[in-house]
Write a protein that holds these residues in place. Sequence first.
Motif, PDB file in Angstrom:
ATOM      1  N   ASP A  81      13.010  24.349 -11.054  1.00  0.00           N
ATOM      2  CA  ASP A  81      12.971  23.381 -12.338  1.00  0.00           C
ATOM      3  C   ASP A  81      12.380  22.120 -11.730  1.00  0.00           C
ATOM      4  OD1 ASP A  81      13.793  25.388 -14.233  1.00  0.00           O
ATOM      5  OD2 ASP A  81      15.746  24.962 -13.902  1.00  0.00           O
ATOM      6  N   SER A  82      11.193  21.692 -12.303  1.00  0.00           N
ATOM      7  CA  SER A  82      10.565  20.380 -11.871  1.00  0.00           C
ATOM      8  C   SER A  82      10.584  19.479 -13.157  1.00  0.00           C
ATOM      9  CB  SER A  82       9.208  20.527 -11.266  1.00  0.00           C
ATOM     10  OG  SER A  82       9.158  21.631 -10.226  1.00  0.00           O
ATOM     11  N   SER A  83      10.703  18.312 -12.943  1.00  0.00           N
ATOM     12  CA  SER A  83      10.537  17.394 -13.997  1.00  0.00           C
ATOM     13  C   SER A  83       8.948  16.984 -14.251  1.00  0.00           C
ATOM     14  CB  SER A  83      11.280  15.988 -13.728  1.00  0.00           C
ATOM     15  OG  SER A  83      10.508  15.325 -12.789  1.00  0.00           O
ATOM     16  N   ALA A  84       8.757  16.524 -15.509  1.00  0.00           N
ATOM     17  CA  ALA A  84       7.544  16.193 -15.936  1.00  0.00           C
ATOM     18  C   ALA A  84       6.859  15.323 -15.051  1.00  0.00           C
ATOM     19  CB  ALA A  84       7.396  15.650 -17.469  1.00  0.00           C
ATOM     20  N   ASP A  85       7.626  14.132 -14.596  1.00  0.00           N
ATOM     21  CA  ASP A  85       6.749  13.342 -13.717  1.00  0.00           C
ATOM     22  C   ASP A  85       6.420  13.842 -12.388  1.00  0.00           C
ATOM     23  OD1 ASP A  85       7.102  10.926 -14.988  1.00  0.00           O
ATOM     24  OD2 ASP A  85       9.126  10.640 -14.528  1.00  0.00           O
TER      25      ASP A  85
END
Length: 178
Positions: A1-5
């Motif tokens: 899971d990666s953040s939007a940034d």
Amino acid sequence: DSSADELRIGRLNLKKDLSERTGQLRSLVKENFDRFISCKDTIDDIHVRLKANQSGPNSTTAVGHAISEVQQSAQNTFGALLERQAEVEKIKGVLAMLQRYDSLFRLPTRIRAATARGDFEAVIAEYRKARGLMVSLAKSSPVWQNLFVEVDKGVEGMAEQLRGVLAEPRTTAAEAAP
């Protein structure tokens, strides 16, 4: 899971990499444009020739004729050279045989020299060697047959010399056997 940034940063990195690769490709095309054009012209020329050969009624005949011409030209150019090379190989083979059997080829000379010295025991020893070889080699080649004829002539010369010594009535036993 990666953040939007993280996803935005990844997208910017991909755009940057894509931009760099596009720039490299443009640079490659600019640097090698003449080569690309030359290659394309060559490919187009080959394509035109292949189509012309395929459409011609005797395309295989023309190719066969061209191959025959090249073969004849090669024969004219290299034929004498190949013949000389074969001759050189033949001479090398004869030379190798002469070197291998040098002692056998010198046998008639050694027999004549021993006869001239009056060393009849050496003549007999050489002749025994020759007789042993005659059984196995004489039938294999005319060279060996001729060699053994010369050996026989040398021994016959010794026999004549001995007959001459023995025919002399004043010869003593000591003179007859040196």
